[in-house]
Design an enzyme around this catalytic site. Structure first.
Site, PDB file in Angstrom:
ATOM      1  N   HIS A   1       0.077  -3.102   2.205  1.00  0.00           N
ATOM      2  CA  HIS A   1       0.040  -2.298   0.972  1.00  0.00           C
ATOM      3  C   HIS A   1       0.648  -3.119  -0.169  1.00  0.00           C
ATOM      4  O   HIS A   1       1.742  -3.675  -0.011  1.00  0.00           O
ATOM      5  CB  HIS A   1       0.839  -1.006   1.184  1.00  0.00           C
ATOM      6  CG  HIS A   1       0.823  -0.120  -0.022  1.00  0.00           C
ATOM      7  ND1 HIS A   1      -0.269   0.635  -0.370  1.00  0.00           N
ATOM      8  CD2 HIS A   1       1.757   0.100  -0.977  1.00  0.00           C
ATOM      9  CE1 HIS A   1      -0.007   1.301  -1.473  1.00  0.00           C
ATOM     10  NE2 HIS A   1       1.210   0.993  -1.871  1.00  0.00           N
TER      11      HIS A   1
ATOM     12  N   SER B   1       3.971  -4.910   1.204  1.00  0.00           N
ATOM     13  CA  SER B   1       4.647  -4.440   2.419  1.00  0.00           C
ATOM     14  C   SER B   1       3.655  -4.363   3.567  1.00  0.00           C
ATOM     15  O   SER B   1       2.511  -3.943   3.378  1.00  0.00           O
ATOM     16  CB  SER B   1       5.202  -3.022   2.205  1.00  0.00           C
ATOM     17  OG  SER B   1       6.028  -2.946   1.062  1.00  0.00           O
TER      18      SER B   1
HETATM   19  C1  GRF Z   1      -5.099  -6.076  -1.001  1.00  0.00           C
HETATM   20  O1  GRF Z   1      -4.388  -6.203  -2.190  1.00  0.00           O
HETATM   21  C2  GRF Z   1      -4.418  -5.066  -0.102  1.00  0.00           C
HETATM   22  O2  GRF Z   1      -3.043  -5.099  -0.171  1.00  0.00           O
HETATM   23  C3  GRF Z   1      -4.941  -3.787  -0.687  1.00  0.00           C
HETATM   24  O3  GRF Z   1      -6.269  -4.028  -1.008  1.00  0.00           O
HETATM   25  C4  GRF Z   1      -6.445  -5.429  -1.253  1.00  0.00           C
HETATM   26  C5  GRF Z   1      -7.487  -5.908  -0.307  1.00  0.00           C
HETATM   27  O4  GRF Z   1      -7.869  -7.222  -0.542  1.00  0.00           O
HETATM   28  N1  GRF Z   1      -4.714  -2.670   0.212  1.00  0.00           N
HETATM   29  P1  GRF Z   1      -8.855  -7.964   0.470  1.00  0.00           P
HETATM   30  O5  GRF Z   1     -10.059  -7.047   0.700  1.00  0.00           O
HETATM   31  O6  GRF Z   1      -8.109  -8.224   1.747  1.00  0.00           O
HETATM   32  O7  GRF Z   1      -9.243  -9.219  -0.231  1.00  0.00           O
END
Ligand code: GRF
Length: 216
Positions: A108, A135
């Site tokens: 997250h 996190s």
């Molecule tokens: C990341 O910032 C993750 O923390 C959030 O969504 C984004 C996903 O990025 N939950 P990716 O699809 O892994 O490039």
């Protein structure tokens, strides 16, 4: 023993790629046994061979429970040791979470307990926070409320926008996710009740990944 990891994705899949890279360069003793998406066209799916892909659209199911039952059956079929939500943007039902409780992790983009839910970068900026971060936590039915295993942080700069914060944080998210998976796959971290256990002792506060990529 090599851990079997299932990954849930909705978007571009850069966190999935970080896991794949860590496996390929032998820094993570794991195998991706399936990538699961609520979007047929999620770019993340393209990062693994077709045999490892599963996707379904929410609108083709009568309700969330029916969707999560199908998702859960598909995930269970690959017998994962760990189920990792890496940019999975659909809220999981309590029944899905109960089914995989204890082996279900999420990354997250905030320093939880701050900013559960969406728009975390904009909310950190609006609050005038000096630090922002990401996190890795166990999933519980309440959104983004499970025990945090590890965090990483960056300093917010005066000129930052939500996009620039997200961009600077992303590589650290990748390191954080891989480092956290190294711990869980080595059997060093587990969830007991609403507590995380590290090396047999309760983890009283989240581990912090420093700029050298080590936990402190
Ligand atoms: C990341 O910032 C993750 O923390 C959030 O969504 C984004 C996903 O990025 N939950 P990716 O699809 O892994 O490039």
């Amino acid at each position: 023993m090599t851990s079997r990891i299932a990954v849930l994705v909705s978007g571009r899949g850069s966190n999935l790629q970080a896991i794949l890279d860590a496996i390929a360069n032998h820094t993570l003793d794991a195998e991706i046994v399936g990538v699961f998406s609520n979007k047929h066209d999620a770019p993340a799916l393209q990062r693994v061979p077709p045999a490892l892909r599963w996707s379904a659209e929410g609108k083709s199911f009568p309700d969330r429970l029916a969707f999560d039952e199908a998702l859960g059956n598909a995930v269970a079929a690959v017998r994962p040791d760990w189920v990792v939500c890496a940019g999975y943007m659909r809220i999981l039902s309590d029944s899905f979470i109960d089914r995989f409780r204890g082996c279900l992790l999420n990354i997250h983009p905030s320093l939880l307990p701050k900013y559960r839910g969406l728009r975390t970068h904009a909310r950190a900026l609006a609050a005038g926070d000096a630090q922002h971060g990401a996190s890795v936590h166990f999933l519980v039915p309440e959104l983004d409320a499970g025990t945090v295993i590890a965090q990483t942080s960056i300093e917010v700069q005066p000129q930052d926008s939500p996009d620039s914060l997200a961009q600077r944080l992303l590589p650290l998210e990748h390191s954080l996710l891989v480092a956290s998976l190294q711990l869980v796959c080595a059997g060093r971290v587990s969830e007991q009740g609403d507590m995380a256990i590290l090396d047999g002792q309760p983890l009283l506060k989240p581990l912090h990944l420093d700029s050298t990529g080590r936990f402190s």
